[in-house]
Design an enzyme around this catalytic site. Sequence first.
Site, short mmCIF file in Angstrom:
data_model
loop_
_atom_site.label_atom_id
_atom_site.label_comp_id
_atom_site.label_asym_id
_atom_site.label_seq_id
_atom_site.Cartn_x
_atom_site.Cartn_y
_atom_site.Cartn_z
N PHE A 1 0.70 3.83 -1.91
CA PHE A 1 -0.06 5.25 -1.65
C PHE A 1 -0.31 5.51 -0.32
CE2 PHE A 1 -4.35 7.40 -1.66
CZ PHE A 1 -3.87 8.68 -2.28
N HIS B 1 0.85 -1.28 0.02
CA HIS B 1 -0.03 0.20 0.09
C HIS B 1 0.91 1.32 -0.17
CE1 HIS B 1 -3.61 -2.50 0.68
NE2 HIS B 1 -3.03 -3.13 1.55
N LEU C 1 -23.89 4.27 2.25
CA LEU C 1 -24.79 3.60 1.24
C LEU C 1 -23.80 3.22 0.23
CD1 LEU C 1 -27.12 6.76 0.93
CD2 LEU C 1 -27.66 4.74 1.97
#
Length: 540
Positions: free
Chosen positions: A122, A120, A540
């Site tokens: 980034f 990871h 959502l």
Amino acid sequence: MPPTNKQKEKETDPTLEEEHLTDSEGEEHDDQHDIENQPSTSTSQKKKKKKKSKAKQKNEIPDEVVEAVMDRVKNDESVTSQMEVNAENIRQVLQHLKIMDVVKGKAGPGGINKKDIGEHKFWATQPVPQLGEGPPLEEGYIEPPKSHDEIRQEPYPLPKEFEWATLDINDPSQNKEVYDLLSLNYVEDDNAAFRFNYSSEFLAWALKPPGYHKEWHIGVRVASNKKLVAFISGVPMSLRVRERTIQVSEINYLCVHKKLRSKRLAPVLIKEVTRRVNLKGIFQAIYTAGVVIPTPVTICRYYHRSLNVPKLIDTHFSYVPRNMTLARLIRTNKLESKTSLPGLREMEDKDIEAVSVLFANYMKRFEMVPIYDIEEMRHQLISGRGEGEIGADGPGRRRGQVTWSYVVEDSNGNITDFFSFYSLPSTVINNPKYSTLEAAYLYYYATTVGFKRGLEHEEELKMRLMSLIGDALIIANEAKFDVFNALTLMDNVPIFSELKFGVGDGFLNFYLYNWRTASLAGMSAEGNVPAGRGVGVVML
């Protein structure tokens, strides 16, 4: 600011191009929307497959452990009715449990480590807790807020063949562009059998809460033909994390066209939405993903209540358990034809003030919750109810309906309970019989029974919630939903078994950007907080 493709059940992560992760193990996809002058990515994809193969070799869950767990769960009908029991699914569950040890800083030599779940690169540059840090000494921001002058004023540069676009979700043509991009390129399950199908009405509801910022709806277009090929969004939210209330952006719908996954657009999208959110004076965010990146504040798990059993079997969403027939499975999941609670009716605008008070008081039970005013409650629960009368778009449905919200009114006219759920269908890919799976998702609910504190009232609350959510299942069934989904958050966990929810094989990781806090109780308890009660926010 964080990405996320919202990943609900069985999804891969197509968002983090700096990690070279795509759907379907990075294989090339042909669709009818070709992108002009884009180079082949077959070479890089072969490298990805080799990297994936090496990663699998490092899996440290012993085969005998997997086999022992399989033997136990194959006799549990609540598990096998929703989840195919095989070695890979069991291994995935055990791996998630090990990941939580990393999050809490408990894993060391011989256990899962950073390389097991990716370096990871980034995220190592971002103000997020890094894997293995362990619980924070104190809670709060990682980087202090910046002044307006300290924030980059110009958009981040894109590769020369692309250009930035701000999407107007009120414009039907631009709304459809976002819909088309997501419907063809958004998250799929591991077997490429299902893909989320967000309707235009859903996008309008999700992306336009009170106080939303149009400039947080960010797209990338091909400069030559203006085709929309990437998208990310943010909406504002007040969030309480334990004792602190902070202003955050809810980041969602990060999507890059399948043929452009090698262009490294996702990190630029993340940095650009961060910049635009920072310009509004907001420096924290909440987001979710189905994969582990630095660093989940909690992990929740999906559970499913079968409604249309034959269709779920035909589409391979679920399976007939061992030692059970399809006929018996249908009988087992059969629901009553009428709801049980006296005074249950559809929520109306006149109820919003009382519902807001009920919601605010009930949410004190949980450690991370949204803070909604009356207008925000009206938007979340009523604005998505659709048009026309119930039945205008089939049994139990209005035209364009996204949310279903109901209250319980007592004989004195007081609102004592409410529940809500929303519709998020999935496209069924390459199935000759069905094109869409109709899925309902449990949203917010509250009951005055939850105001009573103490262990002696826990059983009373459980029984009330079983009646509430049980009636929600009946209403969803009448509206011809195929499955009713819920996560291990709020007070959901104690009622799953009694309401015949089965455990799924999907996990949802919750993240906070630029904010440290101790782990929250999601799929498992944390300290003296029972499972689920650390999380009171439904993404959502």
